[in-house]
Design a protein around this motif. Sequence first.
Motif, PDB file in Angstrom:
ATOM      1  N   VAL A  82      48.051  54.027  47.246  1.00 34.53           N
ATOM      2  CA  VAL A  82      47.091  55.082  47.550  1.00 34.53           C
ATOM      3  C   VAL A  82      45.755  54.728  46.920  1.00 34.53           C
ATOM      4  O   VAL A  82      45.681  54.354  45.745  1.00 34.53           O
ATOM      5  N   ARG A  83      44.703  54.868  47.700  1.00 33.05           N
ATOM      6  CA  ARG A  83      43.342  54.648  47.215  1.00 33.05           C
ATOM      7  C   ARG A  83      42.633  55.997  47.129  1.00 33.05           C
ATOM      8  O   ARG A  83      42.585  56.756  48.105  1.00 33.05           O
ATOM      9  N   VAL A  84      42.093  56.318  45.954  1.00 32.16           N
ATOM     10  CA  VAL A  84      41.289  57.522  45.764  1.00 32.16           C
ATOM     11  C   VAL A  84      39.849  57.056  45.611  1.00 32.16           C
ATOM     12  O   VAL A  84      39.405  56.675  44.519  1.00 32.16           O
ATOM     13  N   ALA A  85      39.116  57.065  46.722  1.00 28.63           N
ATOM     14  CA  ALA A  85      37.816  56.394  46.772  1.00 28.63           C
ATOM     15  C   ALA A  85      36.833  56.957  45.753  1.00 28.63           C
ATOM     16  O   ALA A  85      36.123  56.207  45.072  1.00 28.63           O
ATOM     17  N   ASP A  86      36.786  58.281  45.620  1.00 32.74           N
ATOM     18  CA  ASP A  86      35.790  58.886  44.742  1.00 32.74           C
ATOM     19  C   ASP A  86      36.033  58.586  43.269  1.00 32.74           C
ATOM     20  O   ASP A  86      35.119  58.728  42.441  1.00 32.74           O
ATOM     21  N   LEU A  87      37.243  58.170  42.939  1.00 31.70           N
ATOM     22  CA  LEU A  87      37.562  57.806  41.555  1.00 31.70           C
ATOM     23  C   LEU A  87      37.607  56.296  41.349  1.00 31.70           C
ATOM     24  O   LEU A  87      37.800  55.835  40.215  1.00 31.70           O
ATOM     25  N   GLY A  88      37.466  55.543  42.436  1.00 27.94           N
ATOM     26  CA  GLY A  88      37.617  54.095  42.323  1.00 27.94           C
ATOM     27  C   GLY A  88      38.994  53.710  41.820  1.00 27.94           C
ATOM     28  O   GLY A  88      39.163  52.751  41.066  1.00 27.94           O
ATOM     29  N   LEU A  89      40.008  54.443  42.259  1.00 29.90           N
ATOM     30  CA  LEU A  89      41.354  54.331  41.693  1.00 29.90           C
ATOM     31  C   LEU A  89      42.350  53.954  42.779  1.00 29.90           C
ATOM     32  O   LEU A  89      42.360  54.547  43.867  1.00 29.90           O
ATOM     33  N   THR A  90      43.179  52.965  42.494  1.00 35.28           N
ATOM     34  CA  THR A  90      44.294  52.599  43.360  1.00 35.28           C
ATOM     35  C   THR A  90      45.592  52.838  42.595  1.00 35.28           C
ATOM     36  O   THR A  90      45.727  52.406  41.450  1.00 35.28           O
ATOM     37  N   VAL A  91      46.534  53.535  43.233  1.00 33.54           N
ATOM     38  CA  VAL A  91      47.779  53.927  42.573  1.00 33.54           C
ATOM     39  C   VAL A  91      48.955  53.508  43.444  1.00 33.54           C
ATOM     40  O   VAL A  91      48.935  53.716  44.663  1.00 33.54           O
ATOM     41  N   ASP A  92      49.968  52.934  42.815  1.00 31.22           N
ATOM     42  CA  ASP A  92      51.189  52.551  43.522  1.00 31.22           C
ATOM     43  C   ASP A  92      52.309  53.540  43.215  1.00 31.22           C
ATOM     44  O   ASP A  92      52.486  53.964  42.056  1.00 31.22           O
ATOM     45  N   PHE A  93      53.054  53.887  44.259  1.00 31.09           N
ATOM     46  CA  PHE A  93      54.281  54.666  44.127  1.00 31.09           C
ATOM     47  C   PHE A  93      55.443  53.781  44.562  1.00 31.09           C
ATOM     48  O   PHE A  93      55.420  53.214  45.650  1.00 31.09           O
ATOM     49  N   ALA A  94      56.460  53.697  43.707  1.00 32.68           N
ATOM     50  CA  ALA A  94      57.673  53.000  44.109  1.00 32.68           C
ATOM     51  C   ALA A  94      58.479  53.873  45.066  1.00 32.68           C
ATOM     52  O   ALA A  94      58.336  55.103  45.076  1.00 32.68           O
ATOM     53  N   ALA A  95      59.320  53.246  45.876  1.00 28.25           N
ATOM     54  CA  ALA A  95      60.211  54.017  46.737  1.00 28.25           C
ATOM     55  C   ALA A  95      61.071  54.935  45.883  1.00 28.25           C
ATOM     56  O   ALA A  95      61.694  54.502  44.913  1.00 28.25           O
ATOM     57  N   GLY A  96      61.074  56.219  46.221  1.00 22.74           N
ATOM     58  CA  GLY A  96      61.853  57.192  45.467  1.00 22.74           C
ATOM     59  C   GLY A  96      61.160  57.746  44.234  1.00 22.74           C
ATOM     60  O   GLY A  96      61.698  58.647  43.572  1.00 22.74           O
ATOM     61  N   GLU A  97      59.974  57.259  43.906  1.00 20.61           N
ATOM     62  CA  GLU A  97      59.266  57.762  42.725  1.00 20.61           C
ATOM     63  C   GLU A  97      58.828  59.203  42.951  1.00 20.61           C
ATOM     64  O   GLU A  97      58.357  59.560  44.031  1.00 20.61           O
ATOM     65  N   GLU A  98      58.947  60.022  41.900  1.00 19.92           N
ATOM     66  CA  GLU A  98      58.616  61.435  42.000  1.00 19.92           C
ATOM     67  C   GLU A  98      57.410  61.782  41.140  1.00 19.92           C
ATOM     68  O   GLU A  98      57.242  61.248  40.038  1.00 19.92           O
ATOM     69  N   MET A  99      56.585  62.663  41.662  1.00 25.38           N
ATOM     70  CA  MET A  99      55.417  63.176  40.949  1.00 25.38           C
ATOM     71  C   MET A  99      55.586  64.683  40.807  1.00 25.38           C
ATOM     72  O   MET A  99      55.762  65.395  41.802  1.00 25.38           O
ATOM     73  N   ARG A 100      55.526  65.191  39.580  1.00 24.76           N
ATOM     74  CA  ARG A 100      55.694  66.627  39.360  1.00 24.76           C
ATOM     75  C   ARG A 100      54.401  67.366  39.708  1.00 24.76           C
ATOM     76  O   ARG A 100      53.320  66.984  39.281  1.00 24.76           O
TER      77      ARG A 100
END
Length: 324
Positions: A261-279
């Motif tokens: 996932v790219r969050v353009a306004d933050l200049g941030l790229t984030v990876d989620f593994a398959a099955g990873e959960e975010m609260r």
Amino acid sequence: MTILEIHIDERDIARELRSDVADGLRAEPKVLPPKWFYDARGSELFEQITALPEYYPTRTERAILDAQAERFARLTDAKTLVELGSGSSAKTRLLLDALVRHGTLGSFVPMDVSGTALLDAVTRLAADYPGLEVRGVVGDLTRHLADLPDGDNRVVAFLGGTIGNLVPDERARFLGGLRAVLHPGEWLLLGTDLVKDPAVIVPAYDDAAGVTAAFNRNVLHVINRRLHADFNVDAYEHVALWNAEREWVEMRLRARDAQRVRVADLGLTVDFAAGEEMRTEVSAKFRRAGLTGELARAGFALREWWTDPQSLFAVSLAQAVAMP
């Protein structure tokens, strides 16, 4: 008379969103605060949730308030009613009506982070209660309690079980901050969901129609729109589970497969593994003894405990006591 005080504006909210998303997506495990569910679509979805057969808190709390409103008015003799996170103030009208009939109420102070929603509510309330001063406060209940207007014999209402969205340290800070702005003898009216069979609790956060799932995923739509991110919203499934140790429900979003996932306004790229959960939310449930202790540590004494016949939900009335 109608007054609107503004202590937070769209620039403040935008900065807070950026900070929360940057911190939350970098955290291990990832986490997002539930307040970012609530754009216009999120608020609409939540209103749908409150009418679902599985979602007992709203109708149960309303029934308790309806049954106890007259006693509440007699006990408090409130001159000012403050409501935190007021939204449309729908349930609060039961309290307003009872206090108006009782003859003590002079002003109503709803506080909400959404200036637009609050202005609409204040305008309607001023029309419906022409003899009442309605003084809206646009602010964050975790940061702007000190900006609530001082008064004489105030009651602060914090309903809907929303206090359960705060983890214990946050609850302690919130209750302590609220006690600091109240005079001894003033009141807190608090709605809390109660510990019970998880088979009753969990479906309220995972309804058969999928409305809560859409509500949960809406936080990704908010981030995509406001921070120019590229979340594939449909790639995340809604999860609701009971944490027996902490006695709360957790809502999470689970990546169906690996995601970048790219969050353009933050200049941030984030990876989620398959099955990873975010609260995305916790919703704590309470026991009378535990809540009484939390209130006492903050400087409140429990005076009344009202619940329904099935003990699903409670509305408590606590009074600020003199601090040592």
